[in-house]
Design a protein around this motif. Structure first.
Motif, short mmCIF file in Angstrom:
data_model
loop_
_atom_site.label_atom_id
_atom_site.label_comp_id
_atom_site.label_asym_id
_atom_site.label_seq_id
_atom_site.Cartn_x
_atom_site.Cartn_y
_atom_site.Cartn_z
N ASP A 11 0.83 -1.21 0.00
CA ASP A 11 0.00 0.00 0.00
C ASP A 11 0.86 1.26 0.00
O ASP A 11 0.55 2.25 -0.68
CB ASP A 11 -0.94 0.00 1.21
N ARG A 14 2.40 1.71 -3.44
CA ARG A 14 1.39 2.15 -4.39
C ARG A 14 1.07 3.64 -4.21
O ARG A 14 0.94 4.39 -5.18
CB ARG A 14 0.13 1.32 -4.20
N LEU A 15 0.97 4.09 -2.95
CA LEU A 15 0.66 5.49 -2.68
C LEU A 15 1.81 6.40 -3.07
O LEU A 15 1.61 7.49 -3.62
CB LEU A 15 0.31 5.67 -1.20
N SER A 18 1.99 6.49 -6.96
CA SER A 18 0.80 7.11 -7.56
C SER A 18 0.81 8.61 -7.39
O SER A 18 0.34 9.35 -8.26
CB SER A 18 -0.47 6.52 -6.95
N ARG A 76 -2.33 -2.04 -11.73
CA ARG A 76 -1.16 -1.39 -12.30
C ARG A 76 -0.45 -2.33 -13.28
O ARG A 76 -0.31 -3.53 -13.05
CB ARG A 76 -0.19 -0.94 -11.21
N SER A 103 -3.16 4.45 -10.53
CA SER A 103 -2.63 5.55 -9.72
C SER A 103 -3.75 6.43 -9.19
O SER A 103 -3.69 6.92 -8.06
CB SER A 103 -1.65 6.38 -10.56
N CYS A 105 -6.78 5.43 -8.48
CA CYS A 105 -7.46 4.67 -7.41
C CYS A 105 -6.72 4.79 -6.08
O CYS A 105 -7.34 4.75 -5.01
CB CYS A 105 -7.58 3.21 -7.81
N ALA A 106 -5.40 4.95 -6.12
CA ALA A 106 -4.62 5.02 -4.88
C ALA A 106 -4.82 6.34 -4.15
O ALA A 106 -4.59 6.41 -2.93
CB ALA A 106 -3.14 4.80 -5.18
N SER A 129 -8.55 0.93 -3.38
CA SER A 129 -7.28 1.65 -3.58
C SER A 129 -6.27 0.87 -4.40
O SER A 129 -5.37 1.46 -5.00
CB SER A 129 -6.67 2.00 -2.21
N SER A 130 -6.40 -0.45 -4.46
CA SER A 130 -5.47 -1.25 -5.25
C SER A 130 -5.95 -1.50 -6.67
O SER A 130 -5.26 -2.16 -7.43
CB SER A 130 -5.24 -2.59 -4.55
N LYS A 155 -6.36 11.02 0.95
CA LYS A 155 -5.36 10.38 1.79
C LYS A 155 -4.06 11.19 1.85
O LYS A 155 -3.12 10.77 2.53
CB LYS A 155 -5.06 8.98 1.25
#
Length: 865
Positions: A11, A14-15, A18, A76, A103, A105-106, A129-130, A155
């Motif tokens: 996570d 990814r954040l 993104s 992704r 990206s 969605c994250a 988010s993924s 976020k």
């Protein structure tokens, strides 16, 4: 101590990645727009809510997403556009990495609704988010895809805080519009619509060609000054619309580069080298320097082989790398030269050219003159490149423009001329110029004076030449009102203390960001008092220099100001006033206006209509005696209604059996309502999204201790305690004590009172600490008091205009019980009980006659009860 290296959670990775791809609202719209165009969409609608931060929706009529691809459409690096890195050499789509939707969605909440031609109904997918599907359901949407992005950067609070100002948000909407304009120009067949908060901001219909798209985007007046260009070269093509030579600069240029559209393979890019060439050649045809700081309005599409283009450079794909960049720049420059020429169109006058101006020649140039005919063509090409430079190279370039006269290098005709021992009788001979003379600026000389030519000559007027008089520009002998008006004021010089305060205030604010203005001023004053002698001398020296500069400016201003006739030195000739044939001026009227303003006469307020109302005091005394005999008491006590004035809704009141008074019931109701609100009203507190932290720094040490000592309620399940003191709760403050974190915070504040905050809470605590305010009315802050006064007036205006006798008696009873006899004024400080007259105590006084009630502003009669 450094911790051991460990792998970041999925996570977090990814954040982090993104947030580099999706950096703003315009990046979201760009990624979704490219997906729509890759899907073959011919119509795209972009809708924004709250500048795109609350919701961004992009809807198209493309081919849609198949149901088999839906589970991985937002994962992704899942894409249908390429299958390997080698596919980039023949790339024909805008996207290729498979990172856009994942990206987004994250950093936001994404909902995708899509339908293909084979499907009967559309399906709405809610993503996590993924990029995985959380839920899906049927939808009413037609063919195509609609992507809705909600709560962008929810976020990432710092990223969202960056767009908190209105200016930043409006700039994002403008960037989105510029992005859609670029797509609208390069895709004429595309229909686009941009809406913000359900209001259409910009739209463009389908167009037949690029020119029609430019007209729909930039306007017909701008496109009328653009020329279509087209150039084909091996493995390269250039086409577009460039400004006409010599066109109006205001129509073909802009102060920003948002209307300079540069595309490579129909992809909007940012190429500084190409933009620099375009600006240089466009501005070279205008003589003023203002054109150099402007950007031309144009469309340029460069088509190259996809294998010679690398678009995988930056996350937004606006920076690209060209394999044959030099060839592209040469092709662009050749296109510009063919349109605008090597030089600006303005040629110097041949008569002004110096006859002795020769070409610049050094030792290397002497040997280079012995080149072959093949090398001569290369030299001519170098000559054209040198002559196409801007005016910043040398001022002597302005003389080397006429190709028929001479040039920096010998042309082919000169070299091909047969060498003869006897020069022609009419052949001009140009002297050679050395490099040293050229660098010193003495290469070109004036044939008349023999002095070196200068690029700029400043001509000063001859003081001996007498100019013709002008009644407008010449000053008259007398000092007029216009002479006393200056367009620039002289600022008073700062003192040493003010200079120290200006320098120290910023340091105090950096050290104590939460300090108030009073605390900052006190800290600055304390530092000034404790400043050493050297520091004081430094600031006193600065103040002295400022004073000297101010005195110098004052003397210059006094010397430049015109003098009155009384200041004329002895022996000076008397100035003659200019005779004017125009009508007489209104200078005398202006002098009177500027010299002394006549005092304005204050108009007396108009008298209110009134007339005397006769009233029999003898009859009133007999009635009072009769009532006393019937009740068996000495007489009526307190406030008793006597009668109503029909036209003014006012009542006559008998006070204590001896005084006759006039009652305004509305003022009395205002006073009673305000007194009741002050005692009983509790302001409703609205919960804050971000609680306010309360410390001794923002409240003060004494006030913070007073707050901690106030009454608290029972403990909550989580251990926190809320203050239950009525002086806090009634004023709209809900304060929480967290024992675990050991701090106080205001979780809710009344929102009915505008701008209620920490200063008002501090005012409540100051009243408790210093004035010993034990009740709620004594602890009300000023903002709350003014709010309650306004509420009392609003409620009083809702009362009926006509009151009966029972209602007046009840009003008088409440007035005596709550207000007593001391305070008989409304919330505006006006009396609601006016004394009219005294009831006679003896029969002789009653027989004296009728008593006029001249203070009653009425035209009606008195009805005695």
């Amino acid at each position: 101590m450094i911790d051991m290296m460990k792998q970041l959670p999925a996570d977090t990775v990814r954040l982090l990645s993104s947030s580099q791809v999706v950096t703003s609202v315009v990046s979201v719209v760009k990624e979704l727009m490219e997906n729509s165009l890759d899907a073959g969409a011919s119509s795209v609608d972009v809708k924004l809510e709250n500048f795109g931060l609350d919701r961004t929706e992009v809807r198209d009529n493309g081919c849609g997403i198949k149901a088999a691809d839906a589970p991985v459409m937002a994962v992704r690096h899942f894409t249908s556009k390429i299958s390997s890195h080698e596919d980039l050499e023949c790339l024909e789509t805008y996207g290729f990495r498979g990172e856009a939707l994942g990206s987004i969605c994250a950093v936001a909440e994404v909902t995708v609704t899509t339908k293909t031609e084979e499907e009967d109904v559309s399906t709405q997918y809610t993503l996590d988010s993924s990029g995985g599907i959380v839920s899906q359901r049927p939808s009413h949407l037609g063919g195509g895809t609609s992507v809705s992005v909600a709560k962008l950067f929810g976020k990432l609070p710092v990223r969202r805080q960056f767009f908190s100002s209105v200016r930043k948000r409006k700039e994002e909407v403008r960037k989105v519009q510029d992005l859609l304009m670029a797509f609208a120009i390069i895709k004429p067949e595309l229909r686009l619509t941009l809406a913000h908060n359900k209001v259409v901001v910009w739209q463009k219909a389908r167009a037949a060609d690029h020119r029609s798209a430019l007209v729909a985007t930039l306007g017909a007046s701008t496109v009328a000054n653009l020329l279509p260009v087209h150039q084909e070269q091996p493995e390269m093509g250039l086409d577009g619309f460039l400004p006409k030579p010599g066109a109006d600069l205001s129509l073909t240029s802009s102060s920003t580069s948002d209307k300079t559209f540069i595309f490579i393979n129909k992809r909007s890019v940012q190429q500084k080298d190409i933009l620099k060439l375009l600006r240089q050649h466009h501005s070279a045809q205008y003589p003023d320097d203002a054109a150099r700081h402007r950007f031309p309005v144009l469309l340029l599409n460069i088509t190259v082989c996809p294998s010679s283009l690398d678009v995988n450079v930056t996350p937004d794909k606006t920076q690209v790398l060209l394999h044959n960049k030099e060839a592209v720049l040469a092709a662009v420059e050749a296109l510009l030269v063919s349109l605008y020429g090597f030089r600006p169109e303005k040629q110097p006058d041949p008569e002004t050219l110096p006859p002795a101006a020769g070409c610049v020649e050094t030792d290397q140039n002497t040997e280079s003159r012995k080149v072959s005919d093949d090398d001569a063509g290369q030299s001519a090409a170098l000559q054209r490149q040198a002559s196409s430079c801007s005016s910043s190279s040398s001022m002597a370039d302005d003389w080397i423009v006429n190709q028929s006269g001479f040039s920096l290098c010998d042309d082919e005709a000169t070299r091909s001329r047969p060498q003869s021992a006897e020069p022609g009788p009419e052949e001009p001979r140009h002297p050679q110029v050395s490099a040293e003379a050229w660098s010193r600026g003495t290469a070109l000389t004036d044939p008349a004076s023999g002095e070196p030519l200068r690029p700029v000559a400043i001509h000063r007027p001859d003081p001996e030449v007498k100019r013709s008089g002008n009644a407008i520009t010449e000053k008259r002998a007398a000092l007029t009102a216009y002479d006393m008006i200056r367009s620039r004021a002289l600022k008073a010089p700062p003192s040493a203390a003010s200079l120290f305060e200006k320098e120290t205030r910023s340091e105090v604010l950096m050290e104590r960001p939460a300090a108030s203005l009073q605390e900052v001023s006190a800290a600055v004053q304390n530092r000034w008092e404790n400043l050493g002698d050297e520091g004081r001398k430094r600031f006193e020296e600065k103040a002295r220099k400022s004073q000297d500069l101010h005195d110098q400016r004052t003397r210059l201003a006094a010397a430049a100001a015109p003098r009155a006739p009384a200041d004329r030195p002895l022996g000076a000739p008397k100035l003659q006033a200019q005779k004017r044939k125009a009508p007489l001026s209104n200078q005398q009227l202006l002098d009177e206006l500027f010299s002394a303003q006549p005092p304005t006469k204050k108009k007396a307020p108009p008298l209110k209509p009134w007339r005397p109302l006769p009233c029999s005091m003898a009859v009133l005394r007999q009635r009072l005696l009769r009532l006393s005999a019937q009740s068996g008491a000495a007489g009526p006590r307190g406030l008793r209604p006597v009668g109503r004035l029909a036209s003014q809704n006012a009542w006559l009141i008998l006070c204590g059996g001896r005084r006759l008074m006039l009652l305004n019931p509305f003022r009395a109701e205002e006073a009673l309502l305000f007194q009741r609100l002050q005692q009983d009203h509790i302001l409703p507190a609205a919960r804050l999204q971000n609680p306010l932290l309360l410390t001794d720094r923002n409240l003060g040490a004494a006030e913070f201790e007073t707050l901690c000592s106030l009454e608290k309620g029972a403990a909550e399940p989580d251990g926190s305690v809320f203050f239950s003191d009525p002086r806090l709760v009634a004023n709209g403050f809900r304060i929480k004590l967290s024992p675990a974190e050991r701090h106080l915070e205001a979780t809710a504040v009344a929102d009915c009172v505008p701008f209620l905050g920490l200063e008002d809470l501090k005012e409540v605590l100051t009243a408790v600490l210093q004035r010993k305010a034990a009740t709620v009315p004594q602890s009300r802050p000023l903002k709350v008091t003014n709010y309650l006064k306004a509420e009392a007036v609003r409620l009083a205006r809702q009362l009926p205009s006509d009151l009966c006798g029972e209602e007046v008696e009840e009003l008088l009873e409440r007035t005596e019980r709550r207000l007593g006899g001391a305070d008989r004024t409304c919330i505006h400080g006006r009396l609601f009980l006016h004394h009219l007259a005294d009831v006679p105590s003896t029969q002789q006084e009653a027989r004296a006659g009728l008593t006029p009630l001249s203070n009653t502003h009425t035209s009606g009669s008195l009805a005695v009860v």
